[in-house]
Design a protein around this motif. Structure first.
Motif, mmCIF file in Angstrom:
data_model
loop_
_atom_site.group_PDB
_atom_site.id
_atom_site.type_symbol
_atom_site.label_atom_id
_atom_site.label_comp_id
_atom_site.label_asym_id
_atom_site.label_seq_id
_atom_site.Cartn_x
_atom_site.Cartn_y
_atom_site.Cartn_z
ATOM 1 N N ARG A 1 -76.972 -33.897 43.600
ATOM 2 C CA ARG A 1 -76.390 -35.034 42.871
ATOM 3 C C ARG A 1 -75.978 -34.557 41.484
ATOM 4 O O ARG A 1 -76.679 -33.776 40.860
ATOM 5 C CB ARG A 1 -77.416 -36.160 42.747
ATOM 6 N N PRO A 2 -74.873 -35.066 40.995
ATOM 7 C CA PRO A 2 -74.390 -34.614 39.692
ATOM 8 C C PRO A 2 -75.156 -35.238 38.514
ATOM 9 O O PRO A 2 -75.120 -34.706 37.416
ATOM 10 C CB PRO A 2 -72.925 -35.061 39.680
ATOM 11 N N ASP A 3 -75.831 -36.339 38.732
ATOM 12 C CA ASP A 3 -76.515 -37.019 37.632
ATOM 13 C C ASP A 3 -77.863 -36.378 37.342
ATOM 14 O O ASP A 3 -78.558 -35.908 38.237
ATOM 15 C CB ASP A 3 -76.742 -38.496 37.969
ATOM 16 N N SER A 4 -78.223 -36.404 36.092
ATOM 17 C CA SER A 4 -79.562 -35.985 35.683
ATOM 18 C C SER A 4 -80.012 -36.923 34.569
ATOM 19 O O SER A 4 -79.205 -37.589 33.933
ATOM 20 C CB SER A 4 -79.575 -34.533 35.210
ATOM 21 N N VAL A 5 -81.302 -36.954 34.356
ATOM 22 C CA VAL A 5 -81.863 -37.797 33.302
ATOM 23 C C VAL A 5 -82.642 -36.890 32.366
ATOM 24 O O VAL A 5 -83.437 -36.062 32.803
ATOM 25 C CB VAL A 5 -82.807 -38.868 33.900
ATOM 26 N N VAL B 1 -83.543 -33.633 37.605
ATOM 27 C CA VAL B 1 -82.318 -33.382 38.352
ATOM 28 C C VAL B 1 -82.638 -33.550 39.832
ATOM 29 O O VAL B 1 -83.629 -33.020 40.329
ATOM 30 C CB VAL B 1 -81.802 -31.945 38.093
ATOM 31 N N GLN B 2 -81.788 -34.295 40.516
ATOM 32 C CA GLN B 2 -81.959 -34.465 41.959
ATOM 33 C C GLN B 2 -80.991 -33.507 42.657
ATOM 34 O O GLN B 2 -79.785 -33.551 42.389
ATOM 35 C CB GLN B 2 -81.698 -35.909 42.373
#
Length: 186
Positions: free
Chosen positions: A19-23, A15-16
């Motif tokens: 930012r809403p994106d995560s991997v 998770v950054q």
């Protein structure tokens, strides 16, 4: 990730901040490099001829949350002088060899008498294959003597049936158990 998840299938999330994106990535965490993939209980069972039973009982009785730490301490205790886990790798190589060489009807090779001796003491220096009745050209009544020169030890296996069911003779079973106890207490 909690410590009980440290052995087996797991998932790592990246998770950054802001930012809403995560991997998310699936991973598998094993017992160590070149060691077989197995459940915790199976791994302890496989180690039967590697370590004293009290150590394996301690591992088995460890609460799941503390198993990763208990395993790490076990590996460290049994590490080579260089700090590597060569003793465990060698043991599991012998386990694989026992399974391919000594499998009996419905029994994995590592659980046979010859398998346990291979696991507990290693490869013999020499194997003598003898027929107890020279007039019988079949397999019936054969014996094998495994010679361990450095330990001044000879163990005799006997296949009375002729079907490849090799068993340690009683005196050799006692001798093996004593030699194995000496080896693991070093």
């Amino acid at each position: 990730m909690c410590s009980s998840d440290l052995i087996g299938a797991a998932q790592v999330a990246f998770v950054q901040p802001g930012r809403p994106d995560s991997v998310k990535v699936p991973i598998f965490i094993g017992f160590g490099e070149d060691l077989p993939v197995a459940s915790y209980e199976d791994m302890i069972t496989y180690l039967r001829w590697f370590a004293p039973s009290y150590e394996l009982t301690t591992l088995r009785d460890t609460a799941p949350a503390f198993r990763a730490g208990a395993w790490a301490a076990f590996v460290k205790r049994h590490a080579s002088l260089t700090g590597g886990n060569e003793p465990l790798r060698d043991y599991f190589r012998r386990l694989l060899a026992a399974n391919s060489r000594f499998r009996e009807e419905g029994i994995p090779g590592w659980m046979t008498d010859r398998g346990k001796v291979l696991l507990g003491l290693g490869e013999p220096d020499q194997v003598f294959d003898q027929r107890t009745n020279q007039a019988d050209f079949g397999q019936r009544g054969r014996s094998q003597i495994w010679d361990y020169r450095n330990q001044n030890l000879q163990l005799t296996f006997y296949d009375q049936t002729g079907f490849g069911r090799w068993r340690l003779v009683n005196s050799s079973e006692i001798t093996f158990q004593a030699a194995w106890r000496r080896k693991i207490s070093q």
